[in-house]
Design an enzyme around this catalytic site. Structure first.
Site, PDB file in Angstrom:
ATOM      1  CE  LYS A 255      -8.901 -27.466  11.586  1.00 45.65           C
ATOM      2  NZ  LYS A 255      -8.241 -26.476  10.710  1.00 45.65           N
TER       3      LYS A 255
ATOM      4  CG  HIS B  65     -11.697 -27.004  14.406  1.00 48.74           C
ATOM      5  ND1 HIS B  65     -10.857 -27.688  15.255  1.00 48.74           N
ATOM      6  CD2 HIS B  65     -11.234 -25.726  14.365  1.00 48.74           C
ATOM      7  CE1 HIS B  65      -9.915 -26.864  15.699  1.00 48.74           C
ATOM      8  NE2 HIS B  65     -10.126 -25.670  15.175  1.00 48.74           N
ATOM      9  CG  HIS B  66     -15.807 -25.729  10.317  1.00 48.80           C
ATOM     10  ND1 HIS B  66     -15.539 -26.228   9.062  1.00 48.80           N
ATOM     11  CD2 HIS B  66     -14.787 -24.887  10.612  1.00 48.80           C
ATOM     12  CE1 HIS B  66     -14.413 -25.708   8.606  1.00 48.80           C
ATOM     13  NE2 HIS B  66     -13.934 -24.892   9.527  1.00 48.80           N
TER      14      HIS B  66
ATOM     15  CD  GLU C  39     -11.236 -18.894  -3.061  1.00 43.45           C
ATOM     16  OE1 GLU C  39     -11.217 -20.063  -3.487  1.00 43.45           O
ATOM     17  OE2 GLU C  39     -11.050 -18.617  -1.865  1.00 43.45           O
TER      18      GLU C  39
ATOM     19  CB  SER D 131       0.969 -18.961  13.517  1.00 43.49           C
ATOM     20  OG  SER D 131       0.288 -19.370  14.690  1.00 43.49           O
TER      21      SER D 131
ATOM     22  CB  ALA E  22     -10.138 -13.831  -1.330  1.00 46.11           C
TER      23      ALA E  22
ATOM     24  N   GLY F  64      -4.043 -27.933  13.383  1.00 43.93           N
ATOM     25  CA  GLY F  64      -2.670 -27.471  13.542  1.00 43.93           C
ATOM     26  C   GLY F  64      -2.397 -26.965  14.944  1.00 43.93           C
TER      27      GLY F  64
END
Length: 251
Positions: free
Chosen positions: A163, A159-160, A33, A127, A8, A169
């Site tokens: 990551k 990506h950032h 979390e 996914s 979250a 993925g």
């Protein structure tokens, strides 16, 4: 529909909270979390930047008892692979449907999720990318591979900097489509830098020409919107005991 959200306080989790609090028909009933999180008890809405919503962040070490207490209809997971598998197993044991957007799952971890879903007879969608645009890209990629089988194919994804998994993925799924249809395994080039939300480009290079298919996410709302759509379609199109992809749910 009552929604439990694992992860979250993460990037996707916060985006989903901001969208769920105003989404008719969906109620965020549990925000979870990592185990023993220092955020325990903090208001999930404040963490997400929408103000108090009266829902505290809870640690995942209490997930089993929280599921029994709150009785959500579906658990959404955007965590890390090992935590995701454990969260899904606990949800399945309680008869709770699951939607998994966590990336970096190994083949064995994916099998464990499938087995838990099958045994429990719950509905599930897994996914690496729930963006509507990316799922259209998967379809375009299938058609392009069938026509350009002799072309060289490579994938570039960015990506950032924080990551954790590389390749993404989404890139791995693209590579799987290419390998299945064109019979070749493309190279994947991964970039981790700055605050890049998510870029994916497939390059087809042939004699005298190059074709590029690109998707650029400009905000995590692209992914969160897909999750919302999946949640609304899950009961109608989900199949008890089966793990479906977003393409199957959206089609």
């Amino acid at each position: 529909m009552k929604v439990a959200l694992c992860g979250a306080a993460g990037r996707m989790g916060r985006t989903l909270i901001r969208m769920l609090v105003n989404e008719p028909g969906l109620e965020l009933s549990l925000a979870v979390e990592a185990p023993h999180t220092p955020l325990e008890g903090r208001d999930a809405g404040e963490i997400a930047g929408v103000g108090r919503i009266g829902l505290p962040i809870r640690g995942a070490e209490k997930l089993e008892e929280l599921l029994a207490e709150v009785k959500p209809d579906v658990l959404v997971d955007f965590t890390v692979p090992q935590a995701c598998v454990e969260n899904v197993k606990k949800a399945c044991a309680r008869g709770v449907d699951v939607v998994v957007g966590t990336t970096g799952l190994t083949t064995q971890q994916a099998r464990e999720i499938e087995e838990a879903v099958r045994k429990a007879g719950v509905r599930a969608v897994v996914s690496p990318n729930m963006s509507l645009g990316v799922n259209l890209l998967f379809n375009l990629l299938e058609r392009t591979c069938a026509r350009l089988k002799d072309y060289d194919v490579e994938i570039v994804e960015a990506h950032h900097a924080t990551k954790r998994d590389a390749p993404s993925g989404t890139a791995l799924k693209m590579a799987g489509i290419i390998e299945q249809i064109a019979g070749k395994k493309p190279k994947i080039h991964s970039i981790r830098a700055g605050e890049i939300v998510g870029d994916h480009t497939v390059i087809f290079a042939g004699p005298g020409e190059r074709l590029e298919i690109t998707h650029r996410a400009q905000g995590r709302e692209a992914f969160a919107s897909g999750v919302i759509k999946v949640l609304k379609l899950l009961r109608e199109r989900g199949k008890p005991g089966e793990v479906l992809s977003t393409e199957e749910i959206f089609s």
